[in-house]
Structure formats: structure tokens, C-alpha cells
Design a protein around this motif. Structure first.
Motif, PDB file in Angstrom:
ATOM      1  N   ALA A  66       0.829  -1.204   0.000  1.00 13.10           N
ATOM      2  CA  ALA A  66       0.000   0.000   0.000  1.00 13.10           C
ATOM      3  C   ALA A  66       0.865   1.257   0.000  1.00 13.10           C
ATOM      4  O   ALA A  66       0.531   2.258  -0.658  1.00 13.10           O
ATOM      5  CB  ALA A  66      -0.924  -0.002   1.209  1.00 13.10           C
ATOM      6  N   TYR A  67       1.978   1.209   0.696  1.00 13.35           N
ATOM      7  CA  TYR A  67       2.861   2.368   0.767  1.00 13.35           C
ATOM      8  C   TYR A  67       3.493   2.637  -0.596  1.00 13.35           C
ATOM      9  O   TYR A  67       3.605   3.790  -1.029  1.00 13.35           O
ATOM     10  CB  TYR A  67       3.945   2.129   1.823  1.00 13.35           C
ATOM     11  N   LEU A  68       3.900   1.578  -1.280  1.00 14.71           N
ATOM     12  CA  LEU A  68       4.465   1.728  -2.623  1.00 14.71           C
ATOM     13  C   LEU A  68       3.436   2.310  -3.595  1.00 14.71           C
ATOM     14  O   LEU A  68       3.758   3.184  -4.404  1.00 14.71           O
ATOM     15  CB  LEU A  68       4.968   0.375  -3.131  1.00 14.71           C
ATOM     16  N   VAL A  69       2.204   1.810  -3.524  1.00 16.33           N
ATOM     17  CA  VAL A  69       1.144   2.335  -4.397  1.00 16.33           C
ATOM     18  C   VAL A  69       0.888   3.803  -4.094  1.00 16.33           C
ATOM     19  O   VAL A  69       0.651   4.610  -5.003  1.00 16.33           O
ATOM     20  CB  VAL A  69      -0.149   1.504  -4.236  1.00 16.33           C
ATOM     21  N   ARG A  70       0.953   4.170  -2.820  1.00 16.15           N
ATOM     22  CA  ARG A  70       0.745   5.567  -2.439  1.00 16.15           C
ATOM     23  C   ARG A  70       1.818   6.464  -3.058  1.00 16.15           C
ATOM     24  O   ARG A  70       1.510   7.516  -3.629  1.00 16.15           O
ATOM     25  CB  ARG A  70       0.782   5.711  -0.917  1.00 16.15           C
ATOM     26  N   ILE A  71       3.079   6.054  -2.962  1.00 13.27           N
ATOM     27  CA  ILE A  71       4.160   6.847  -3.557  1.00 13.27           C
ATOM     28  C   ILE A  71       3.947   6.977  -5.063  1.00 13.27           C
ATOM     29  O   ILE A  71       4.063   8.067  -5.642  1.00 13.27           O
ATOM     30  CB  ILE A  71       5.533   6.195  -3.278  1.00 13.27           C
ATOM     31  N   THR A  72       3.646   5.852  -5.716  1.00 14.42           N
ATOM     32  CA  THR A  72       3.456   5.852  -7.176  1.00 14.42           C
ATOM     33  C   THR A  72       2.308   6.765  -7.574  1.00 14.42           C
ATOM     34  O   THR A  72       2.418   7.536  -8.540  1.00 14.42           O
ATOM     35  CB  THR A  72       3.186   4.417  -7.663  1.00 14.42           C
ATOM     36  N   THR A  73       1.199   6.697  -6.849  1.00 12.52           N
ATOM     37  CA  THR A  73       0.035   7.521  -7.175  1.00 12.52           C
ATOM     38  C   THR A  73       0.363   9.002  -7.054  1.00 12.52           C
ATOM     39  O   THR A  73       0.009   9.810  -7.931  1.00 12.52           O
ATOM     40  CB  THR A  73      -1.142   7.174  -6.254  1.00 12.52           C
ATOM     41  N   ARG A  74       1.053   9.375  -5.995  1.00 13.68           N
ATOM     42  CA  ARG A  74       1.397  10.787  -5.806  1.00 13.68           C
ATOM     43  C   ARG A  74       2.332  11.285  -6.905  1.00 13.68           C
ATOM     44  O   ARG A  74       2.156  12.393  -7.424  1.00 13.68           O
ATOM     45  CB  ARG A  74       2.019  10.983  -4.422  1.00 13.68           C
ATOM     46  N   GLN A  75       3.304  10.465  -7.260  1.00 15.24           N
ATOM     47  CA  GLN A  75       4.214  10.856  -8.334  1.00 15.24           C
ATOM     48  C   GLN A  75       3.484  10.921  -9.678  1.00 15.24           C
ATOM     49  O   GLN A  75       3.750  11.801 -10.503  1.00 15.24           O
ATOM     50  CB  GLN A  75       5.386   9.875  -8.414  1.00 15.24           C
ATOM     51  N   ALA A  76       2.555   9.989  -9.906  1.00 15.71           N
ATOM     52  CA  ALA A  76       1.793   9.990 -11.158  1.00 15.71           C
ATOM     53  C   ALA A  76       0.884  11.216 -11.246  1.00 15.71           C
ATOM     54  O   ALA A  76       0.700  11.785 -12.331  1.00 15.71           O
ATOM     55  CB  ALA A  76       0.972   8.716 -11.273  1.00 15.71           C
ATOM     56  N   LEU A  77       0.329  11.645 -10.131  1.00 15.65           N
ATOM     57  CA  LEU A  77      -0.524  12.836 -10.134  1.00 15.65           C
ATOM     58  C   LEU A  77       0.290  14.075 -10.511  1.00 15.65           C
ATOM     59  O   LEU A  77      -0.186  14.927 -11.277  1.00 15.65           O
ATOM     60  CB  LEU A  77      -1.180  13.029  -8.766  1.00 15.65           C
ATOM     61  N   ILE A  78       1.488  14.173  -9.992  1.00 13.24           N
ATOM     62  CA  ILE A  78       2.362  15.297 -10.360  1.00 13.24           C
ATOM     63  C   ILE A  78       2.648  15.262 -11.856  1.00 13.24           C
ATOM     64  O   ILE A  78       2.551  16.272 -12.561  1.00 13.24           O
ATOM     65  CB  ILE A  78       3.677  15.236  -9.559  1.00 13.24           C
ATOM     66  N   ARG A  79       2.974  14.074 -12.352  1.00 16.82           N
ATOM     67  CA  ARG A  79       3.295  13.909 -13.772  1.00 16.82           C
ATOM     68  C   ARG A  79       2.055  14.154 -14.635  1.00 16.82           C
ATOM     69  O   ARG A  79       2.152  14.723 -15.727  1.00 16.82           O
ATOM     70  CB  ARG A  79       3.836  12.500 -14.007  1.00 16.82           C
ATOM     71  N   LEU A  80       0.885  13.712 -14.183  1.00 18.20           N
ATOM     72  CA  LEU A  80      -0.357  13.860 -14.945  1.00 18.20           C
ATOM     73  C   LEU A  80      -0.688  15.325 -15.169  1.00 18.20           C
ATOM     74  O   LEU A  80      -1.111  15.717 -16.265  1.00 18.20           O
ATOM     75  CB  LEU A  80      -1.502  13.164 -14.213  1.00 18.20           C
ATOM     76  N   ARG A  81      -0.483  16.145 -14.170  1.00 16.47           N
ATOM     77  CA  ARG A  81      -0.772  17.578 -14.325  1.00 16.47           C
ATOM     78  C   ARG A  81       0.200  18.219 -15.310  1.00 16.47           C
ATOM     79  O   ARG A  81      -0.188  19.095 -16.089  1.00 16.47           O
ATOM     80  CB  ARG A  81      -0.732  18.252 -12.954  1.00 16.47           C
ATOM     81  N   ALA A  82       1.450  17.763 -15.305  1.00 14.77           N
ATOM     82  CA  ALA A  82       2.419  18.284 -16.279  1.00 14.77           C
ATOM     83  C   ALA A  82       2.055  17.828 -17.692  1.00 14.77           C
ATOM     84  O   ALA A  82       2.156  18.596 -18.656  1.00 14.77           O
ATOM     85  CB  ALA A  82       3.821  17.817 -15.917  1.00 14.77           C
ATOM     86  N   LEU A  83       1.609  16.563 -17.824  1.00 11.46           N
ATOM     87  CA  LEU A  83       1.198  16.047 -19.129  1.00 11.46           C
ATOM     88  C   LEU A  83       0.017  16.833 -19.687  1.00 11.46           C
ATOM     89  O   LEU A  83      -0.063  17.084 -20.891  1.00 11.46           O
ATOM     90  CB  LEU A  83       0.819  14.570 -19.015  1.00 11.46           C
TER      91      LEU A  83
END
Length: 286
Positions: free
Chosen positions: A47-64
């Protein structure tokens, strides 16, 4: 633990972003942050790994989202060459399809993250709340709103691989024989063609809508009857697809949206920068 869940983390990031290259960057960022975590303080490492990935993906998604504002022509998700067993698991295969990924593009970033984590991966609301910095009650409301949005826009019913393969085979026959009629027979009256070349190759800059316009587009712009073009069936994103080769070199891919036995969407991807994951199989998992 990171290696054991790497396929899951990539799949979460990819479904949030629609870009394999960006998903790989997110997974790398997850690793860098994971190496600095005191594991004695982590109760659920997955769950902790998924949390890190989701937060990083959200940052990247806004840039995309900002990058896509200046993108040349329609934007299509980056295709993945997937193993046959992905198609056997209906939910992941359906959620990875080009048609569904395009629907997810219409969600706000947080809505997309919540939908992917809840409806595709089945995470609990408490887990998702930690990943998107919302309370569980707010996550429930976002999930309900996102689910209704996707249900309204996703393909009606889930076409079987056999149906999709049959529809795409009509396209293949048109290329191989020069006879467009078998393809026209399986096109819906309001069929939509999206072609993405990223401004690097010839492609329609706007959606092509309707059987007549699509027929002219295929004939004039894609050299359907040309002897230089060959077609090879394959499996991308968990479902049937076609590889297009010109003079033996990979020129693009074709995926489809099939509803009630007819083609309602054809997706041509010719952007060479998006074809790297077509050449080697990518592991995806839940």
C-alpha cells in the motif's frame, strides 16, 4: 518488495498517465523515494508503494495535461505489447484498451487516480485516501462521480477478443486486397477515426467522422491499397490490434473500439516516439 510489485506500480502509473515512458519515470521516482523509507515504520509495504506511485503519477499527470494543450493533432495513449494471458483477465484487459484510456483522459487528475485505484485495482477507500490526500468520505464521493462519468462514455458492453479480431481482420483484408467494401460493411455510420503522429508524420489533425469521410481518409491518406503496406495481427493493451509496416519497417499500429459488432472507433498511432513498447513485451499486473 519493490521488485515483487514493480509490475503493479507500472500498471497503476500507466493507467493514470496513458504513457509508458512517463510511467517508467514514475516507477523510477518511486524507487528513489522507497530507498529512503524506514521500513520499520511501514505497516503495509504494498500500500505504501502504491501511495508513492500515485502521488508521483498525479504530479506527472498535471504536467502532461499542460503538454497536451500544444500537442499536434489528436493525442492517443502509448500502446503496450502485452502477453496473451492479460486478455484472459477481462477487467485489466478492458481497462487497458485505447477506448477506455481515452475515456479516462476526460477525468480530472484526482478523479482518474481514484477510479483507477478503486475500480481497476480494488483498493479500499482508506488506502486511496492516503494516496490522494483526501478523507475516505471525499474519496467515496469522487469514486461515485468518476464511475458515473466513465460508465456514460465507455464502450457499450465489452466486445470479446473474437469480435474485435474479426472487425480488424476486415481492415487487414482491405489493405491486402485493395477492396474497402468488407471494411465499410463493419463500420458504424458515425465511426470516428483518430490518428496520432505527434506532428512527425502525416496524419489527420482532427477526428474523421462518418463512413464516407473515413473511406476517403483511408484511401487518400493511409495508402490502404498500396503494395508497400503490410499488416500483422498482434495483441496490444490486452486486446487484438494490428501492426502496420511500410517496406518492412514498423510504421504504426491500429486499435479499435467495437460496440454491438461494429467498429465505432479506429485509432491509428504513427508517432515513432510512442512505438518503443510495441517492440518488446511489457508486464502488467494487478
Amino acid at each position: 518488495m519493490f521488485v515483487a510489485h514493480r509490475g503493479l506500480l507500472f500498471t497503476v502509473a500507466y493507467q493514470m498517465l496513458g504513457s509508458a515512458a512517463d510511467a517508467e519515470d514514475v516507477v523510477q521516482e518511486t524507487w528513489l523515494r522507497w530507498t529512503g523509507v524506514d521500513l520499520r515504520e511501514v505497516r503495509d509495504q504494498r500500500a505504501y508503494l502504491v501511495r508513492i506511485t500515485t502521488r508521483q503519477a498525479l504530479i506527472r499527470l498535471r504536467a502532461l495535461s499542460r503538454r497536451k494543450e500544444s500537442y499536434v493533432g489528436p493525442w492517443l495513449p502509448e500502446p503496450l505489447l502485452t502477453s496473451p494471458d492479460v486478455a484472459e483477465d477481462v477487467e485489466p484487459a478492458d481497462s487497458l484498451s485505447t477506448a477506455v484510456l481515452l475515456v479516462l483522459e476526460t477525468l480530472a487528475p484526482t478523479e482518474r487516480a481514484v477510479f483507477v485505484l478503486r475500480d481497476v485495482f480494488g483498493l479500499g477507500y482508506d488506502e486511496i485516501a492516503g494516496a490522494v490526500d483526501k478523507n475516505p468520505a471525499a474519496v467515496r464521493r469522487i469514486a461515485h462521480r468518476a464511475r458515473a462519468h466513465v460508465a456514460e462514455r465507455r464502450p457499450r458492453g465489452t466486445a470479446s477478443p473474437h469480435e474485435t479480431r474479426a472487425a480488424l481482420s476486415a481492415f487487414q483484408r482491405a489493405v491486402e486486397t485493395g477492396d474497402l467494401q468488407p471494411l465499410l460493411d463493419v463500420l458504424a455510420p458515425d465511426v470516428v477515426v483518430l490518428s496520432d503522429a505527434g506532428g512527425l508524420k502525416q496524419a489527420a489533425r482532427k477526428p474523421v467522422v462518418g463512413v464516407d469521410k473515413v473511406a476517403r481518409f483511408l484511401t487518400a491518406r493511409w495508402d490502404v491499397v498500396g503494395t508497400r503496406t503490410t499488416v500483422e495481427p498482434t495483441q496490444l493493451n490486452g486486446g487484438p490490434a494490428l501492426l502496420l509496416r511500410v517496406d518492412g519497417e514498423l510504421d504504426g499500429v491500429v486499435t479499435a473500439r467495437v460496440e454491438d459488432g461494429v467498429l465505432t472507433g479506429l485509432y491509428f498511432l504513427r508517432d515513432p516516439e510512442k512505438l518503443s513498447h510495441v517492440r518488446r513485451e511489457t508486464a502488467v499486473s494487478r
